[in-house]
Write an enzyme that holds these catalytic residues in place. Structure first.
Site, PDB file in Angstrom:
ATOM      1  N   LYS A 172      -0.112  -7.307  10.263  1.00  0.00           N
ATOM      2  CA  LYS A 172      -1.201  -7.276   9.277  1.00  0.00           C
ATOM      3  C   LYS A 172      -0.970  -6.133   8.292  1.00  0.00           C
ATOM      4  O   LYS A 172      -0.138  -5.257   8.552  1.00  0.00           O
ATOM      5  CB  LYS A 172      -2.535  -7.094  10.006  1.00  0.00           C
ATOM      6  CG  LYS A 172      -2.610  -5.795  10.793  1.00  0.00           C
ATOM      7  CD  LYS A 172      -3.835  -5.749  11.698  1.00  0.00           C
ATOM      8  CE  LYS A 172      -3.901  -4.430  12.425  1.00  0.00           C
ATOM      9  NZ  LYS A 172      -4.870  -4.453  13.517  1.00  0.00           N
ATOM     10  N   ARG A 178     -17.281  -4.059  16.735  1.00  0.00           N
ATOM     11  CA  ARG A 178     -16.796  -4.499  15.435  1.00  0.00           C
ATOM     12  C   ARG A 178     -17.066  -5.994  15.454  1.00  0.00           C
ATOM     13  O   ARG A 178     -18.120  -6.392  15.913  1.00  0.00           O
ATOM     14  CB  ARG A 178     -15.306  -4.162  15.314  1.00  0.00           C
ATOM     15  CG  ARG A 178     -14.816  -4.077  13.914  1.00  0.00           C
ATOM     16  CD  ARG A 178     -13.434  -3.415  13.829  1.00  0.00           C
ATOM     17  NE  ARG A 178     -12.389  -4.216  14.490  1.00  0.00           N
ATOM     18  CZ  ARG A 178     -11.101  -3.878  14.467  1.00  0.00           C
ATOM     19  NH1 ARG A 178     -10.705  -2.775  13.837  1.00  0.00           N
ATOM     20  NH2 ARG A 178     -10.203  -4.619  15.061  1.00  0.00           N
ATOM     21  N   TYR A 209      -1.243  20.936 -13.111  1.00  0.00           N
ATOM     22  CA  TYR A 209      -2.602  20.759 -13.597  1.00  0.00           C
ATOM     23  C   TYR A 209      -3.570  21.780 -13.006  1.00  0.00           C
ATOM     24  O   TYR A 209      -3.479  22.129 -11.832  1.00  0.00           O
ATOM     25  CB  TYR A 209      -3.129  19.382 -13.190  1.00  0.00           C
ATOM     26  CG  TYR A 209      -2.663  18.236 -14.047  1.00  0.00           C
ATOM     27  CD1 TYR A 209      -2.891  18.227 -15.427  1.00  0.00           C
ATOM     28  CD2 TYR A 209      -2.012  17.156 -13.481  1.00  0.00           C
ATOM     29  CE1 TYR A 209      -2.466  17.154 -16.204  1.00  0.00           C
ATOM     30  CE2 TYR A 209      -1.591  16.074 -14.248  1.00  0.00           C
ATOM     31  CZ  TYR A 209      -1.828  16.084 -15.620  1.00  0.00           C
ATOM     32  OH  TYR A 209      -1.425  15.032 -16.371  1.00  0.00           O
ATOM     33  N   MET A 211      -0.147  12.129 -10.715  1.00  0.00           N
ATOM     34  CA  MET A 211      -0.184  10.695 -10.450  1.00  0.00           C
ATOM     35  C   MET A 211       1.193  10.166 -10.049  1.00  0.00           C
ATOM     36  O   MET A 211       1.324   9.423  -9.074  1.00  0.00           O
ATOM     37  CB  MET A 211      -0.675   9.953 -11.698  1.00  0.00           C
ATOM     38  CG  MET A 211      -0.910   8.482 -11.454  1.00  0.00           C
ATOM     39  SD  MET A 211      -1.339   7.613 -12.947  1.00  0.00           S
ATOM     40  CE  MET A 211      -2.999   8.206 -13.260  1.00  0.00           C
TER      41      MET A 211
END
Ligand SMILES: *Cc1c(COP(=O)(O)O)cnc(C)c1O
Length: 821
Positions: A492, A590, A716, A765
């Site tokens: 998965k 769950r 930054y 980023m």
């Protein structure tokens, strides 16, 4: 050297009948490396994973006629003219033959053992001594039970010095290697914890290694290493020990000072009362130690010429790897910057044969002049041409004056250039296409310029996935289960980030019973790429029934609403007995049916024929931690009760399962019919198991290195300031690639050239910055974010999360690269 097969039979104690007389010059243990079949003797070795006997028919076809076997082939009729030498253990026979061969030569032989540096010391000694001796030495790091006999077999009457290395991983192994090398001089480099699994202690390992020197006349070692000194004494070898020391001025070789400058180190020492000074072109501690071992050896061997200083100054680093790289125009590059001599050329050519998958690819060799060989060029290049032809090279590109002069010997497509630059500027350089290219040159020819130009440039940040490690981990869990227990592999979330298709293919190949994905679309993708084993969908959505039925995906059913919808759909489509998997909530809270629902489920199932329960299962909430063991056992009990109530109600047997990875590790007694393997497959053990292998390596390369003066800020928002003049490396990975911003400003570390380096400044980023002050790094060097030496669990701990989250957060734009070893 030649042996008659009769002689060989006698040496290895085989009584088999010989059909005809043959002359043996080559020993063969890998069926892929045949080059002189008529003169080869094949040893059919059995290893944990393979059996050489399998390859006999293939080798016979290639005209190999002599075999050492531990089992005769089922029928010898088809091998009318072959000799089979039957022995108990072919590896032992190979070792006996090599030991016999060794005894014929009365030359000094240096034996090198220790945990690190064996190959480097061997190659340094070769560089230092090759002008005076005709040296035979182990190719690369051939130092195993198999590598040592093959190395020693190369000795011939022209040699005047042997240098061989020996490595062991188990007790009793050195006992076998000792008579094969029979070193007259020993060097023990150092003793670390590597390859320790099979020894009770480091001391046992060290004593075992020292057995190599039982008949040597001298042993060279680091006298400041009290551990080794102590073992030498315990082994009763002190009388022949030659210690070098940085502290003891009485030592035979006393190192007075080691002074590192920019790119070189000056070593001042006292040699038998004489002061000497050596400059070497290295500054790292490992190289310095390796060089000192060599100095001590030179002291003992007393080579006649006097310009030792000069030789040390010109030592060259030893490159060990054979790299395989994707080249331009669909070429595959094999880059071998190891020493250029005919032996290592042979090995590289063998390697090329094993890498060629596509038979249509042309085989090209780019070769430089072979320097320092001690053979006359004419006969040397005749031999090279012969070898290259035998290994089926289609085209040779020779670089250097000797090759140009003696190139006529090559009978294939050929081109010759006086220098590397001439070749790069030639029109032919632009025409590589669909070729497998072996690049092998002496350092002086700077073939790295060729490799760089032919290499395909890819996005620098990749996730490398080791498929062999996946298989290893799969088998590791399988070995802890009963043979009849089925396994579901959880792929998965795109295979926990590693990419589901390659994994699914690998798992299908290794007979995994089921795969499980999260949503129907993931399952449909797998079907499209040819996966045919059953697939379970953990979260089927109401809108995805079409995808389910069309792709034969089996849904997990966790509620009455879903069960009823599923039954309606099957009836509408006229389907009967469609397999479903019922999920019981035994305490996780769950998704799932409650245990009290069992009677109602049975009633519902009895009234229909559209679906049939294939399995019933539940999921453990805390199987990884002993704190929750009582709770886990209660969950198991609740589940077992509910499952048997179901079976009684529906009156047919279903598969039952509850264990996830940590569950298999800690509660194997409750494996029932099936288990669900997830994170363990990817090499992360929830309960600290040691037997798993790392699967994923996230790596990138340094784009730029900047020198930043003390006091400046980085990145930054000026979050980090450098306190000293610093070197900052910029790497192309940022939070958009899945590198969590909380790893910035020194919270996280990466691995560059084996050294840990902290991040500095905020993570951006697409990039981030690493402090590499004081560390030897260059632009283009590889950076490991996580992998073998820096486990992903370390990152998750820093971030206060779990490995699952880190792995599944790696952005799809990071290319997945799969490899087998
Ligand atoms: C993901 C998952 C697993 C696998 O868990 P691991 O801890 O990764 O072994 C097993 N069962 C279910 C229901 C899951 O959702």
């Amino acid at each position: 050297m030649e042996y008659s097969i009769r002689e060989v039979a006698k040496i290895i104690g085989s009584k088999s009948n010989l059909l005809h007389e043959d002359t043996i010059t080559m020993l063969l243990t890998d069926s892929r490396t045949v080059s002189f079949p008529e003169q080869s003797l094949f040893f059919a070795l059995r290893t944990k994973t393979n059996d050489g006997h399998k390859y006999i028919p293939e080798l016979y076809k290639l005209r190999v006629r002599n075999f050492v076997v531990s089992e005769m082939p089922p029928s010898t009729d088809m091998y009318a003219d072959a000799n089979f030498l039957l022995v108990k253990d072919p590896l032992r026979a190979l070792q006996q033959l090599a030991a016999h061969h060794r005894k014929k030569f009365d030359i000094p032989v240096i034996g090198i053992t220790g945990s690190n540096g064996k190959t480097i010391v061997k190659e340094f000694l070769y560089q230092l001594l090759h002008t005076e001796f005709n040296i035979v030495r182990s190719p690369r790091s051939f130092n195993s039970q198999l590598g040592v006999p093959l190395s020693v077999w190369q000795i011939n009457p022209k040699h005047t010095l042997g240098i061989f290395e020996a490595g062991i991983s188990q007790p009793d192994e050195m006992e076998r290697l000792q008579p094969i090398i029979a070193p007259t001089i020993g060097i023990i480099t150092n003793i670390g914890e590597a390859h320790q699994e099979n020894f009770i202690s480091t001391r046992q390992k060290c004593l075992e290694k020292l057995q190599l020197f039982q008949d040597s006349e001298a042993i060279i070692y680091d006298g400041d290493n009290a551990f080794i000194a102590n073992c030498i004494e315990a082994a009763c070898l002190s009388h022949k020990a030659i210690a070098w020391s940085r502290t003891d001025s009485e030592a035979p070789l006393f190192i007075k000072s080691v002074d590192k400058q920019n790119d070189r180190t000056t070593i001042s020492c006292t040699l038998l009362g004489y002061n000497r000074k050596y400059v070497i072109p290295f500054t790292d501690d490992a190289s310095i130690e390796n060089v000192i071992h060599c100095m001590a050896l030179m002291l003992y061997l007393k080579p006649t010429s006097v310009n030792h200083e000069e030789r040390f100054l010109h030592l060259e680093p030893v490159a060990m790897r054979l790299e395989v790289k994707q080249g331009i125009n669909n070429c595959l590059l094999i880059n071998d910057s190891y020493n250029s001599d005919i032996n290592s050329l042979g090995i590289a050519l063998d390697f090329l044969q094993t890498r060629q998958v596509d038979k249509a690819m042309k085989r090209t060799l780019i070769l430089s002049d072979i320097l320092q060989s001690g053979t006359l060029p004419k006969s040397l290049y005749k031999k090279v041409a012969d070898l290259v032809q035998r290994k089926k090279i289609d085209r040779i590109i020779g670089i250097g004056r000797d090759l140009k002069e003696y190139g006529v010997a090559f009978e294939m497509e050929k081109e010759f250039y006086p220098s590397t630059t001439d070749f790069i500027q030639s029109p032919s350089f632009k025409n590589f296409q669909d070729e497998i290219i072996l690049i092998k040159g002496s350092r002086r020819f700077h073939f790295e310029q060729i490799t760089e130009l032919l290499e395909k440039k890819v996005h620098e940040t990749i996730l490398e996935v080791n498929l062999d490690a996946i298989v290893h981990n799969f088998n590791y869990y399988r070995s802890r289960l009963k043979p009849e227990t089925k396994m579901i592999c959880m792929v998965k979330a795109y295979g926990y980030g590693a990419g589901s298709f390659e994994l699914a293919k690998t798992l299908q190949e290794h007979r995994c019973d089921y795969l499980a994905v999260a949503v129907a679309d993931e399952g449909a993708d797998l079907r499209r790429t040819g996966i045919s084993i059953p697939i379970i969908v953990m979260n089927p959505e109401f809108g995805s029934f079409n995808a389910l039925f069309e792709n034969q995906l089996e849904p997990e059913i966790y509620s009455f609403r879903l069960l009823e919808a599923m039954i309606r759909e099957t009836e509408r489509r006229g389907i009967t007995s469609y397999p479903i998997h019922l999920k019981i909530d035994s305490g996780m809270h769950r998704l799932g049916f409650q245990p009290k629902d069992m009677q109602a489920i049975c009633d519902c199932l009895k009234l229909q024929s559209g679906v049939a329960v294939r399995s019933v299962f539940s999921h453990l909430a805390g199987s990884d931690s002993s704190v929750f063991d009582d709770f886990t056992l209660k969950q198991i009990e609740t589940f077992q009760k509910a499952a048997s109530q179901l079976e009684q109600g529906i009156e047919y047997p279903v598969l039952k399962h509850i264990l996830n990875s940590a569950g298999i590790e800690r509660f194997a007694g409750y494996q029932m019919d099936m288990v669900r393997l997830g994170i363990g497959l990817y090499g992360v053990s929830a309960s600290g198991q040691k037997g798993l292998r790392n699967v994923n390596t996230l790596k990138t390369t340094i784009l730029q290195i900047q020198e930043v003066p003390a006091g400046d800020s980085i990145g930054y928002s000026r979050r980090s300031y450098v306190k000293r003049d610093s070197r900052i490396a910029i790497i192309p990975i940022g939070y958009a690639d899945g590198l969590d911003r909380h790893l910035g400003n020194g919270a996280g570390q990466v691995l560059i050239n084996g050294k840990r380096c902290p991040t500095i400044g905020n993570i951006c980023m697409d990039t981030c910055m690493i402090d590499v002050t004081g560390i030897e790094v260059n632009e283009g060097d590889t950076v490991i974010i996580f992998g073998d030496e820096l486990p992903v669990s370390e990152l998750s701990e820093t971030l206060g999360t779990i490995s699952y989250e880190i792995l599944t957060s790696i952005s799809p734009r990071v290319k997945r690269v799969y490899f087998r070893e």
